[in-house]
Design a protein around this motif. Structure first.
Motif, mmCIF file in Angstrom:
data_model
loop_
_atom_site.group_PDB
_atom_site.id
_atom_site.type_symbol
_atom_site.label_atom_id
_atom_site.label_comp_id
_atom_site.label_asym_id
_atom_site.label_seq_id
_atom_site.Cartn_x
_atom_site.Cartn_y
_atom_site.Cartn_z
ATOM 1 N N ALA A 383 41.704 -40.549 8.527
ATOM 2 C CA ALA A 383 40.049 -40.196 9.706
ATOM 3 C C ALA A 383 39.186 -39.920 8.220
ATOM 4 N N LYS A 384 37.837 -40.763 8.579
ATOM 5 C CA LYS A 384 36.753 -40.923 7.209
ATOM 6 C C LYS A 384 36.355 -39.523 6.169
ATOM 7 N N HIS A 385 36.665 -38.634 6.890
ATOM 8 C CA HIS A 385 35.758 -36.832 6.803
ATOM 9 C C HIS A 385 36.852 -35.879 6.454
ATOM 10 N N PRO A 386 38.142 -36.116 6.077
ATOM 11 C CA PRO A 386 39.316 -35.630 5.549
ATOM 12 C C PRO A 386 38.889 -34.454 5.181
ATOM 13 N N GLU A 387 38.018 -33.653 3.926
ATOM 14 C CA GLU A 387 37.125 -32.860 3.323
ATOM 15 C C GLU A 387 36.698 -32.094 4.966
ATOM 16 N N ALA A 388 36.359 -32.500 5.937
ATOM 17 C CA ALA A 388 35.401 -31.358 6.623
ATOM 18 C C ALA A 388 36.150 -30.717 7.037
ATOM 19 N N MET A 389 37.589 -30.935 7.725
ATOM 20 C CA MET A 389 38.505 -29.667 7.872
ATOM 21 C C MET A 389 38.391 -28.050 6.704
ATOM 22 N N LEU A 390 38.302 -28.358 5.184
ATOM 23 C CA LEU A 390 38.355 -27.793 4.648
ATOM 24 C C LEU A 390 36.757 -26.831 4.323
ATOM 25 N N LYS A 391 35.252 -27.704 4.550
ATOM 26 C CA LYS A 391 34.585 -26.816 4.407
ATOM 27 C C LYS A 391 34.102 -25.845 5.671
ATOM 28 N N MET A 392 35.014 -26.800 7.305
ATOM 29 C CA MET A 392 34.540 -25.784 8.219
ATOM 30 C C MET A 392 35.610 -24.159 8.036
ATOM 31 N N LEU A 393 36.934 -24.340 7.696
ATOM 32 C CA LEU A 393 37.449 -23.446 7.406
ATOM 33 C C LEU A 393 36.785 -22.439 6.139
ATOM 34 N N ASP A 394 36.154 -22.960 4.897
ATOM 35 C CA ASP A 394 35.644 -22.050 4.626
ATOM 36 C C ASP A 394 34.045 -21.347 4.955
ATOM 37 N N TYR A 395 33.630 -22.003 6.133
ATOM 38 C CA TYR A 395 32.681 -21.546 6.035
ATOM 39 C C TYR A 395 33.002 -19.754 6.940
ATOM 40 N N TYR A 396 34.327 -20.135 8.228
ATOM 41 C CA TYR A 396 34.370 -19.271 8.702
ATOM 42 C C TYR A 396 35.101 -17.932 8.062
ATOM 43 N N LEU A 397 35.701 -18.260 6.491
ATOM 44 C CA LEU A 397 35.873 -17.410 5.834
ATOM 45 C C LEU A 397 34.411 -16.645 4.947
ATOM 46 N N THR A 398 33.191 -17.672 4.787
ATOM 47 C CA THR A 398 32.593 -17.265 4.517
ATOM 48 C C THR A 398 32.036 -16.341 4.967
ATOM 49 N N LEU A 399 31.959 -16.357 6.380
ATOM 50 C CA LEU A 399 31.223 -15.143 7.156
ATOM 51 C C LEU A 399 32.040 -13.931 7.721
ATOM 52 N N ASN A 400 33.248 -14.512 7.549
ATOM 53 C CA ASN A 400 34.063 -12.773 7.342
ATOM 54 C C ASN A 400 33.701 -11.808 6.821
ATOM 55 N N GLU A 401 32.983 -12.259 5.386
ATOM 56 C CA GLU A 401 33.207 -12.130 4.505
ATOM 57 C C GLU A 401 31.655 -11.155 4.151
ATOM 58 N N SER A 402 30.958 -11.851 4.757
ATOM 59 C CA SER A 402 29.462 -10.995 4.666
ATOM 60 C C SER A 402 29.254 -9.662 5.084
ATOM 61 N N ILE A 403 27.741 -9.677 4.585
ATOM 62 C CA ILE A 403 28.008 -7.938 5.331
ATOM 63 C C ILE A 403 26.738 -7.926 5.211
ATOM 64 N N ASP A 404 25.988 -9.203 5.554
ATOM 65 C CA ASP A 404 24.504 -9.398 6.357
ATOM 66 C C ASP A 404 24.976 -8.720 7.898
ATOM 67 N N PRO A 405 24.201 -7.367 8.311
ATOM 68 C CA PRO A 405 24.216 -7.421 9.414
ATOM 69 C C PRO A 405 23.782 -9.116 10.790
ATOM 70 N N LYS A 406 22.824 -9.094 10.597
ATOM 71 C CA LYS A 406 22.239 -9.994 11.401
ATOM 72 C C LYS A 406 23.398 -11.088 11.995
ATOM 73 N N VAL A 407 23.907 -11.515 10.152
ATOM 74 C CA VAL A 407 25.391 -12.302 10.355
ATOM 75 C C VAL A 407 25.943 -12.033 11.480
ATOM 76 N N ILE A 408 27.121 -10.639 11.010
ATOM 77 C CA ILE A 408 27.841 -9.756 11.985
ATOM 78 C C ILE A 408 27.312 -9.648 13.097
ATOM 79 N N SER A 409 25.948 -9.687 13.551
ATOM 80 C CA SER A 409 25.656 -9.023 14.791
ATOM 81 C C SER A 409 25.909 -10.446 15.966
ATOM 82 N N GLU A 410 25.636 -11.910 15.293
ATOM 83 C CA GLU A 410 25.234 -13.511 15.996
ATOM 84 C C GLU A 410 26.654 -13.702 16.521
ATOM 85 N N MET A 411 27.268 -14.006 14.988
ATOM 86 C CA MET A 411 28.898 -15.004 15.341
ATOM 87 C C MET A 411 29.941 -13.849 15.229
#
Length: 567
Positions: A383-411
């Motif tokens: 696969a050309k970008h094996p690291e892409a999976m880790l970027k998306m995983l970190d993004y998911y975990l990042t949003l789980n930690e968000s305290i921004d009400p807008k983030v929480i309400s939108e996703m």
């Protein structure tokens, strides 16, 4: 046969883990977003910088692929996802966020019902037409590794996994990462999951207990007495013999806690007195527990049609007031018990810890931190970008930690109840994230001070308070997250380490890949026939003999060879 043929038959249980846990786990943080305007990476990265910000050898510029990278994957359908405003599997808040944040255009090669995922993935593996990244169970993981079809992720993980991702993996325990590592090479990213938080408890119609003047269960004998009373003493007061003491479904999604009360464990490996690993489902304790269930079935305490009912159908019976007792994890009030509360304003359910048949404390069977059905995230070799999976995983975990009400309400969860968070492409979870959140929420409920908790936690506090003020539609939130909520019991299991963990955590052995389907079918058919009385209880010994004969003996030998090589 998966890590011990554990729950290959329990598709419904997986549904509970992957779907209803969210009503408790995602609501747990209600922390994700709809992405018409997804949060920027800089706004949400709170632990460690994304390595791609400074890397260029992966084809990124300022953290984004340039040109846009098309990444392929596959998925199973999520029953609680509702697309709206023209959104679809490939065009939704999460896919738009991936493209905006990372320059990743996600393409799904296929989507099937969860019950069909394993078969479809097997066909995909056989065809050789693999997506860039995807989730697999233990058997598939072994097949792919043996065929040299997946990437060695050692360097990719070391370079691109953020502290956040590594923290989640470390939280699951060393054996989880070890189970994905062979000859010093990391061949997958474990699909970490709060498996121990899924410890079952006994959910009982407490209004029926009160009406029949029955005590709370302290022993298995008490449980059996309650089941009999709920069946024979007309607890719903309709003068009909139409109630059942214990819920049971054809896939046995709600049986483990009952079995564990007899120190019987379904589908895991145990260490015997000689230090050898033995398969739990063929042990004498299982025969004892099945014998009791057979007697309960004969006495009408179990729905005679359970053998043809999936868990959702059992949920309908619970909502209709036909069942008084259910073994299920902490999230049961979200589903199916909320439907009972919605339909009957007098219906009340209370949880109790699983109880024992003797003086030895009952322990709930548990895995060691990976999802029971989808154990690993893998990347296609080349696969050309094996690291892409880790970027998306970190993004998911990042949003789980968000305290921004807008983030929480939108996703997270839409106003229509659609679980937007499930549109994401990859998940991993902390081992006790829900229990940790309960500690924060219950603390705020006790003190009345919400100044030091996140917006997601505050939202849960508000729901619990609304439930306490009479909002019956939020009944389940209080039963889970309230000061006396079920997550408190999950936390007690955790504090006292009341788990019987699976002693085998390696990738599937070769014999289980070949013999697993046959052995799993034999096991589920035997359990059903014994409970229904079609096979006498002494037929259990015949089952044990056939299990060994049809491949179990070979599997056991290979599992113990694995143990000897991993001590």
């Amino acid at each position: 046969m998966k890590r011990s043929m554990k729950r290959s038959m329990a598709v419904t249980f997986t549904f509970l883990l992957l779907v209803t846990v969210v009503l408790a786990a995602c609501s747990k943080k209600e922390e994700t977003s709809n992405a018409s305007q997804p949060p920027t990476q800089s706004a949400t990265q709170t632990q460690s910088a994304d390595p791609s910000q400074s890397a260029s050898d992966d084809g990124t510029k300022d953290g984004k692929y340039d040109p846009i990278a098309t990444i392929t994957t596959v998925t199973d359908k999520k029953p609680t996802v509702k697309y709206k405003d023209g959104d679809s599997l490939e065009n939704n808040p999460w896919t738009r966020a991936y493209e905006k944040e990372f320059g990743i255009k996600l393409k799904y090669l296929w989507e099937v019902d969860q019950a069909q995922y394993k078969q479809k993935m097997n066909l995909t593996i056989a065809s050789g037409d693999l997506p860039d990244f995807f989730k697999v169970d233990q058997e598939q993981f072994k097949q792919l590794r043996d065929a040299d079809l997946i990437e060695d992720l050692t360097e990719v993980y070391n370079k691109y996994a953020t502290d956040r991702v590594k923290s989640v993996m470390d939280d699951a325990g060393d054996v989880v990462m070890k189970s994905a590592t062979f000859d010093g090479k990391l061949m997958a990213v474990p699909y970490t999951f709060p498996t121990r938080e899924a410890a079952e408890m006994i959910w009982i119609r407490s209004d029926w207990l009160k009406k029949l003047n029955l005590p709370a269960p302290k022993t298995m004998q008490d449980v059996l007495a309650i089941a009999e009373a709920f069946t024979t003493q007309d607890p719903d007061g309709n003068n009909k013999n139409d109630t059942f003491g214990l819920a049971l479904d054809k896939d046995y999604a709600a049986i483990n806690g009952f079995l564990n009360g007899f120190h019987a464990y379904k589908g895991i490996w145990l260490e015997d007195a000689n230090g050898q690993l033995v398969y739990s489902s063929i042990q004498p304790q299982m025969k004892q527990a099945l014998g009791v269930l057979q007697e309960m079935f004969k006495k009408g305490q179990i729905d005679p049609e359970f053998g043809s009912k999936a868990f959702d159908k059992v949920g309908e019976d619970i909502a209709s007031g036909k069942i008084g007792m259910l073994y299920n994890p902490f999230w049961a009030p979200m589903y199916p018990l909320q439907t009972s509360a919605d339909k009957d304003p007098k219906a009340e359910w209370q949880f109790y810890p699983i109880v024992s048949v003797d003086s030895e404390p009952a322990k709930f069977q548990a895995e060691l931190g990976v999802n029971p059905s989808f154990g690993y995230w893998v990347v296609k070799k080349g696969a050309k970008h094996p690291e892409a999976m880790l970027k998306m995983l970190d993004y998911y975990l990042t949003l789980n930690e968000s305290i921004d009400p807008k983030v929480i309400s939108e996703m997270s969860v839409g106003e229509d109840g659609s679980e937007i968070w499930q549109m994401n492409a990859i998940i991993a979870s902390k081992s006790f994230g829900n229990s940790d959140q309960w500690l924060r929420v219950s603390g705020a409920l006790k003190s009345g001070d919400t100044s030091n908790i996140s917006a997601g936690d505050k939202s849960i506090v508000e729901k619990v308070q609304s439930a306490l003020n009479g909002d019956r539609t939020l009944w389940g939130w209080n039963k889970v997250y309230g000061v006396e909520g079920s997550l408190g019991q999950a936390n007690e299991y955790r504090k006292n380490n009341l788990y019987q963990t699976n002693a085998f955590y390696g990738a599937a052995v070769s014999a289980s890949v070949d013999k697993g389907p046959t052995l799993s079918k034999l096991e589920i058919e035997t359990i059903t026939k014994i409970i229904m009385g079609k096979t006498p209880i002494d037929g259990f010994e015949t089952f044990v003999g056939n299990w060994n004969k049809f491949g179990g003996e070979e599997v056991t030998k290979q599992v113990n060879e694995w143990k000897a090589n991993n001590n």
